[in-house]
Design a protein around this motif. Structure first.
Motif, short mmCIF file in Angstrom:
data_model
loop_
_atom_site.label_atom_id
_atom_site.label_comp_id
_atom_site.label_asym_id
_atom_site.label_seq_id
_atom_site.Cartn_x
_atom_site.Cartn_y
_atom_site.Cartn_z
N LEU A 114 0.83 -1.21 0.00
CA LEU A 114 0.00 0.00 0.00
C LEU A 114 0.86 1.26 0.00
O LEU A 114 0.51 2.25 -0.65
N LEU A 115 1.98 1.24 0.72
CA LEU A 115 2.90 2.38 0.72
C LEU A 115 3.35 2.72 -0.69
O LEU A 115 3.24 3.86 -1.13
N TRP A 116 3.87 1.70 -1.39
CA TRP A 116 4.41 1.96 -2.72
C TRP A 116 3.31 2.28 -3.72
O TRP A 116 3.48 3.16 -4.57
N LEU A 117 2.17 1.59 -3.62
CA LEU A 117 1.08 1.81 -4.58
C LEU A 117 0.33 3.11 -4.32
O LEU A 117 0.11 3.90 -5.24
N VAL A 118 -0.05 3.34 -3.08
CA VAL A 118 -0.88 4.51 -2.77
C VAL A 118 -0.03 5.78 -2.66
O VAL A 118 -0.27 6.76 -3.36
N GLY A 122 0.40 6.27 -6.60
CA GLY A 122 -0.89 6.96 -6.69
C GLY A 122 -0.80 8.45 -6.40
O GLY A 122 -0.99 9.28 -7.29
N ILE A 123 -0.49 8.77 -5.14
CA ILE A 123 -0.49 10.18 -4.74
C ILE A 123 0.67 10.94 -5.39
O ILE A 123 0.46 11.96 -6.04
N GLY A 124 1.90 10.44 -5.19
CA GLY A 124 3.05 11.13 -5.78
C GLY A 124 3.04 11.10 -7.29
O GLY A 124 3.21 12.12 -7.96
N GLY A 125 2.84 9.90 -7.84
CA GLY A 125 2.95 9.72 -9.28
C GLY A 125 1.82 10.33 -10.07
O GLY A 125 2.05 11.03 -11.06
N THR A 135 13.68 15.09 -12.83
CA THR A 135 14.58 15.12 -11.68
C THR A 135 14.03 14.38 -10.48
O THR A 135 14.74 13.64 -9.81
N TRP A 136 12.77 14.59 -10.15
CA TRP A 136 12.18 14.07 -8.91
C TRP A 136 11.11 13.02 -9.21
O TRP A 136 9.99 13.12 -8.76
N ASN A 137 11.48 12.00 -9.95
CA ASN A 137 10.54 10.95 -10.32
C ASN A 137 10.97 9.64 -9.67
O ASN A 137 11.96 9.05 -10.06
N GLY A 138 10.22 9.22 -8.68
CA GLY A 138 10.53 7.97 -7.96
C GLY A 138 9.65 6.82 -8.36
O GLY A 138 9.59 5.81 -7.65
N GLN A 139 8.96 6.94 -9.49
CA GLN A 139 8.03 5.88 -9.87
C GLN A 139 8.74 4.57 -10.20
O GLN A 139 8.20 3.51 -9.91
#
Length: 160
Positions: A114-118, A122-125, A135-139
């Motif tokens: 849920l951390l990685w997905l949500v 989800g929220i960040g991406g 620069t700031w893409n952690g997907q």
């Protein structure tokens, strides 16, 4: 017994990874804070994006968001360590006892998924359009961690 040990070790490996993540977020707070700060500001997304009203400019809100992420990671880490320990303690027990011992590990792995997905995908991406940032893409990292954790989750859930 070997399959049970593998399940316990895989859960411990996820816990170890999360321990490193939490350690890095706390010991190098500033660098990792920059990531959250810029994702929430949306300042490196496409210049013509029409979702800039979603950006969070209040530093206190960004700090709360980052604190929630770290707390979520820490809680998940503790659940995975406890789950791995419970699995190790049940290695030589009957199948029904080992199966019940999976509960904490399953909770920890589910919290990680849920951390990685949500939070990240989800929220960040999607909400904060992190995918638009060069620069700031952690997907990519979040997707890898979701996949790794999902594989461990499935392995743990396999019946005896």
């Amino acid at each position: 017994m070997t399959v049970r040990l593998v399940k316990a070790l895989l859960v411990a490996a996820v816990a170890f990874h999360l321990a490193l993540v939490v350690f890095n977020n706390l010991s190098d707070y500033g660098s990792n804070w920059q990531f959250v700060h810029h994702v929430l500001l949306m300042d490196t997304t496409s210049p013509d994006n029409h979702a800039m009203s979603r950006a969070v400019h209040a530093t206190w809100a960004q700090q709360v968001f980052y604190g929630v992420i770290i707390a979520w990671e820490a809680m998940t880490m503790v659940l995975c360590w406890a789950g791995a320990w419970q699995l190790i303690r049940a290695l030589r027990k009957p199948a029904d006892v080992f199966s019940r011992a999976k509960n904490t590990a399953v909770a920890g792995l589910a919290a990680s998924l849920l951390l990685w997905l949500v939070a990240f995908l989800g929220i960040g991406g999607e909400w904060f359009l992190m995918w638009q940032s060069k620069t700031w893409n952690g997907q990519g990292t979040a997707g890898r961690m979701f996949a790794v954790t999902g594989i461990v989750f499935l392995a743990v859930m396999l019946p005896e």
